[in-house]
Structure formats: C-alpha cells, structure tokens
Design a protein around this motif. Structure first.
Motif, PDB file in Angstrom:
ATOM      1  N   UNK A 216       0.758  -1.243   0.000  1.00  0.00           N
ATOM      2  CA  UNK A 216       0.000   0.000   0.000  1.00  0.00           C
ATOM      3  C   UNK A 216       0.785   1.287   0.000  1.00  0.00           C
ATOM      4  N   UNK A 217       2.094   1.245  -0.263  1.00  0.00           N
ATOM      5  CA  UNK A 217       2.882   2.485  -0.262  1.00  0.00           C
ATOM      6  C   UNK A 217       2.353   3.482  -1.283  1.00  0.00           C
ATOM      7  N   UNK A 218       1.990   3.000  -2.463  1.00  0.00           N
ATOM      8  CA  UNK A 218       1.512   3.913  -3.511  1.00  0.00           C
ATOM      9  C   UNK A 218       0.246   4.625  -3.056  1.00  0.00           C
ATOM     10  N   UNK A 219      -0.666   3.887  -2.452  1.00  0.00           N
ATOM     11  CA  UNK A 219      -1.897   4.509  -1.947  1.00  0.00           C
ATOM     12  C   UNK A 219      -1.592   5.474  -0.816  1.00  0.00           C
ATOM     13  N   UNK A 220      -0.617   5.120   0.030  1.00  0.00           N
ATOM     14  CA  UNK A 220      -0.235   6.005   1.120  1.00  0.00           C
ATOM     15  C   UNK A 220       0.302   7.322   0.590  1.00  0.00           C
ATOM     16  N   UNK A 221       1.151   7.248  -0.422  1.00  0.00           N
ATOM     17  CA  UNK A 221       1.704   8.476  -1.003  1.00  0.00           C
ATOM     18  C   UNK A 221       0.594   9.304  -1.639  1.00  0.00           C
ATOM     19  N   UNK A 222      -0.331   8.656  -2.315  1.00  0.00           N
ATOM     20  CA  UNK A 222      -1.440   9.384  -2.945  1.00  0.00           C
ATOM     21  C   UNK A 222      -2.272  10.102  -1.887  1.00  0.00           C
ATOM     22  N   UNK A 223      -2.536   9.434  -0.772  1.00  0.00           N
ATOM     23  CA  UNK A 223      -3.291  10.058   0.313  1.00  0.00           C
ATOM     24  C   UNK A 223      -2.538  11.249   0.882  1.00  0.00           C
ATOM     25  N   UNK A 224      -1.245  11.078   1.124  1.00  0.00           N
ATOM     26  CA  UNK A 224      -0.441  12.159   1.694  1.00  0.00           C
ATOM     27  C   UNK A 224      -0.275  13.318   0.703  1.00  0.00           C
ATOM     28  N   UNK A 225      -0.295  12.988  -0.576  1.00  0.00           N
ATOM     29  CA  UNK A 225      -0.235  14.043  -1.587  1.00  0.00           C
ATOM     30  C   UNK A 225      -1.429  14.981  -1.419  1.00  0.00           C
ATOM     31  N   UNK A 226      -2.576  14.413  -1.095  1.00  0.00           N
ATOM     32  CA  UNK A 226      -3.760  15.225  -0.866  1.00  0.00           C
ATOM     33  C   UNK A 226      -3.688  16.038   0.411  1.00  0.00           C
ATOM     34  N   UNK A 227      -2.755  15.669   1.310  1.00  0.00           N
ATOM     35  CA  UNK A 227      -2.567  16.391   2.568  1.00  0.00           C
ATOM     36  C   UNK A 227      -1.407  17.382   2.504  1.00  0.00           C
ATOM     37  N   UNK A 228      -0.838  17.559   1.295  1.00  0.00           N
ATOM     38  CA  UNK A 228       0.209  18.567   1.130  1.00  0.00           C
ATOM     39  C   UNK A 228       1.621  18.034   1.075  1.00  0.00           C
ATOM     40  N   UNK A 229       1.773  16.722   0.806  1.00  0.00           N
ATOM     41  CA  UNK A 229       3.112  16.136   0.789  1.00  0.00           C
ATOM     42  C   UNK A 229       4.071  16.891  -0.118  1.00  0.00           C
ATOM     43  N   UNK A 230       3.599  17.293  -1.274  1.00  0.00           N
ATOM     44  CA  UNK A 230       4.489  17.986  -2.220  1.00  0.00           C
ATOM     45  C   UNK A 230       4.927  19.357  -1.712  1.00  0.00           C
ATOM     46  N   UNK A 231       4.188  19.911  -0.764  1.00  0.00           N
ATOM     47  CA  UNK A 231       4.526  21.236  -0.235  1.00  0.00           C
ATOM     48  C   UNK A 231       5.606  21.183   0.838  1.00  0.00           C
ATOM     49  N   UNK A 232       5.848  20.005   1.399  1.00  0.00           N
ATOM     50  CA  UNK A 232       6.841  19.883   2.452  1.00  0.00           C
ATOM     51  C   UNK A 232       8.253  19.871   1.899  1.00  0.00           C
ATOM     52  N   UNK A 233       9.188  20.440   2.642  1.00  0.00           N
ATOM     53  CA  UNK A 233      10.585  20.478   2.204  1.00  0.00           C
ATOM     54  C   UNK A 233      11.328  19.199   2.548  1.00  0.00           C
TER      55      UNK A 233
END
Length: 309
Positions: A216-233
C-alpha cells in the motif's frame, strides 16, 4: 537529573533495530524514543517501516507522529522534544530506549551537536538553487566545496545538502568542523549497533521494499499528496516517497520506482555504516544472532562485548 541510563539502538536500515528495542524495553522497564527523522511524520507509515501500534507490545513510543507532512523536520526541533521526553522518562524511573538510524539526529542528541543558527538569506539562496538546478547538481556543488560532507549526505537528500552548504558558507569551515568531539555520551547512554552480513542485509532491503509496494505504499503516497506532501521540504524527499511521486509525474513507472527505492535504501545503508563505524563507543552486534537481546543486555549491564568490531 538522575535516573536509569538510556540505551541507544542504532545501525543501518533493515538490520533489526526495532525488534531489539522492544526486547530491551521489556527487560529494562523502558519506553521507546524514536530517532528516525521520517518516522516523525503522521501518515508516513508504510514507507518508513513504522511499527504498527498492534506490534509495539503495549510499549509507549515517543517522537512518532509529531509532524504533518507539510512541516520541516529539523535537528533542533527534534532535540527539543526528545530531550524533554528522555528527561521525563528517567525522572519516572523508566529506561529510555532510543532507536533509529538518522545519523545527524543521533549525534546531535548524544553529543549535543549545536549547529550554527540558520541565516535566511543564505538558506533561501541554496533552496532556490535546489528548485532550479535539482538535487544532483547541488550535491555536486557540495562535493566541490566540502567533499567529506558530500560523502556523508545522500545525494537525494536535498534538505541536508542545503543545510551543509549553508553551514559551510556561514562558518567558512567544512560542515564537520561544527561537529562535537566524540566523548562521553549525554546521560552516559549505552550505544549498541545492529548490523548483518551485507548480502543478507541487501536481501532484507529487497524484501522490505517489495512488501512496501505490495502493501500500500503507492496509496499512502497518494493520500499524503492530498494532505500537502508535495509542499513539504523534507517529507517529500524521503526514500520511497520521492520515487513514487516521480512515478506519479510520469518520470518512470512504478516498477522502476520500486527498484530506485531499493537502490536508494541500499546506498543509504552504506553511508550509515560509514558514519557509525567512526564512533568508538558503539558495540556492534549481529542482527542475525538468536541471542541478540541477551548480547545487548550484557553490554548494557557492563560487559564490554565486542566494541569496535
């Protein structure tokens, strides 16, 4: 403040640190203090191999899930929480079992590494270069100005590359010049490192990577992407997460993301080993031994074990 002497369980990724930490906590009336930078993030569970709550044997864990993925993980921020947790545990008669493999965090905690304060203009300059030129180019620049720092920092770790370049510019000295002399560890902490034969460890890394992607890593990353993962440094550059995000962007497919995660983890392990083996205080233990916990206990209670293996 007096109290039980902490035990630090360090070493390369996938060597078996978490299981040993639980064994020691059970035997020493202890609680676990995380010292893995990426396990501080809420929701980053599968890709960081964070122990699920049901596998923690009822032992409290500290410094897990204390940051959102949009926040920046820093040594200073970690120290503020971890030192307070350890002091509180010792005051309560509990043994702190410090476990993880984040090299700079460990040295900062045990040796009181005080890095120079950040200078916003200098930091902004290198963060801008990171965005424009990419992490590989910035790592090459670090190798030019401070080869030793470049050798100890993963070439995908943009945050630490930026910090090293910032420290070099601020101080005019190599990054390592700010590091403390290795002496008596804070609180008299006993330090053990878990390692395994390289071929065996590589097999464990391969299996762990496969289980992460199948689990489930891919799904986890997709979920976190919706929580702003790409915005974190910091969070978005973690091994595994960075590769999956790149796959989302079409740079390669998910099979290639898994292979790059395996390779990145294996390279990180080599750097961990190099870093920890410089520390003469560490007692090295074989993670494949059936008597691992007993060997660690002998070290903790005063047996010199096999220091400096």
């Amino acid at each position: 403040m007096s109290g039980p002497i902490p035990v630090a369980v360090v070493g390369p990724t996938a060597s078996g640190k978490s299981a040993l930490a639980l064994d020691l906590a059970e035997r020493l009336d202890g609680e676990v203090v995380n010292i893995d930078a990426m396990q501080q993030y809420r929701g980053m569970d599968i890709g960081t191999a964070k122990l699920p709550i049901e596998q923690r044997r009822g032992i409290p864990h500290h410094q897990l899930d204390v940051l959102d993925v949009t926040e920046t993980a820093t040594v200073a921020g970690y120290l503020a929480g971890a030192v307070a947790d350890i002091d509180t545990l010792r005051d309560a008669g509990k043994t702190p079992i410090i476990v993880g493999g984040s090299m700079m965090y460990i040295q900062a905690l045990l040796d009181d590494w005080q890095l120079p304060a950040t200078e916003p203009v200098v930091r902004a300059k290198y963060e801008g270069q990171l965005e424009r030129l990419g992490v590989a180019a910035l790592h090459q620049e670090l190798a030019r100005v401070d080869p030793a720092a470049a050798a100890s920092i993963l070439d995908t770790d943009g945050r630490r590359i930026v910090r090293a370049l910032e420290v070099v510019e601020i101080t005019g000295e190599p990054f390592a010049a700010s590091a403390p002399v290795i002496g008596e560890p804070r609180w008299g902490t006993k330090i053990v490192a878990v390692d395994r034969d390289t071929e065996h460890l590589d097999e464990r890394i391969r299996l762990r990577t496969e289980l992460m992607f199948d689990g489930g890593l891919v799904s986890e990353v997709r979920l976190l992407e919706g929580q702003g993962l790409r915005d974190g440094q910091t969070a978005r550059r973690a091994i595994g997460y960075a590769q999956v995000l790149a796959a989302f962007d079409g740079e390669y497919d998910l099979a290639e993301a898994a292979e790059r995660t395996f390779i990145g983890t294996r390279r990180y392990v080599r750097r961990q080993r190099s870093w920890f083996r410089r520390d003469h205080r560490i007692t090295w233990l074989d993670g494949a031994s059936d008597e691992l916990a007993e060997q660690a206990l002998r070290v903790v209670v005063g047996d010199t074990g096999t220091r400096g293996r």
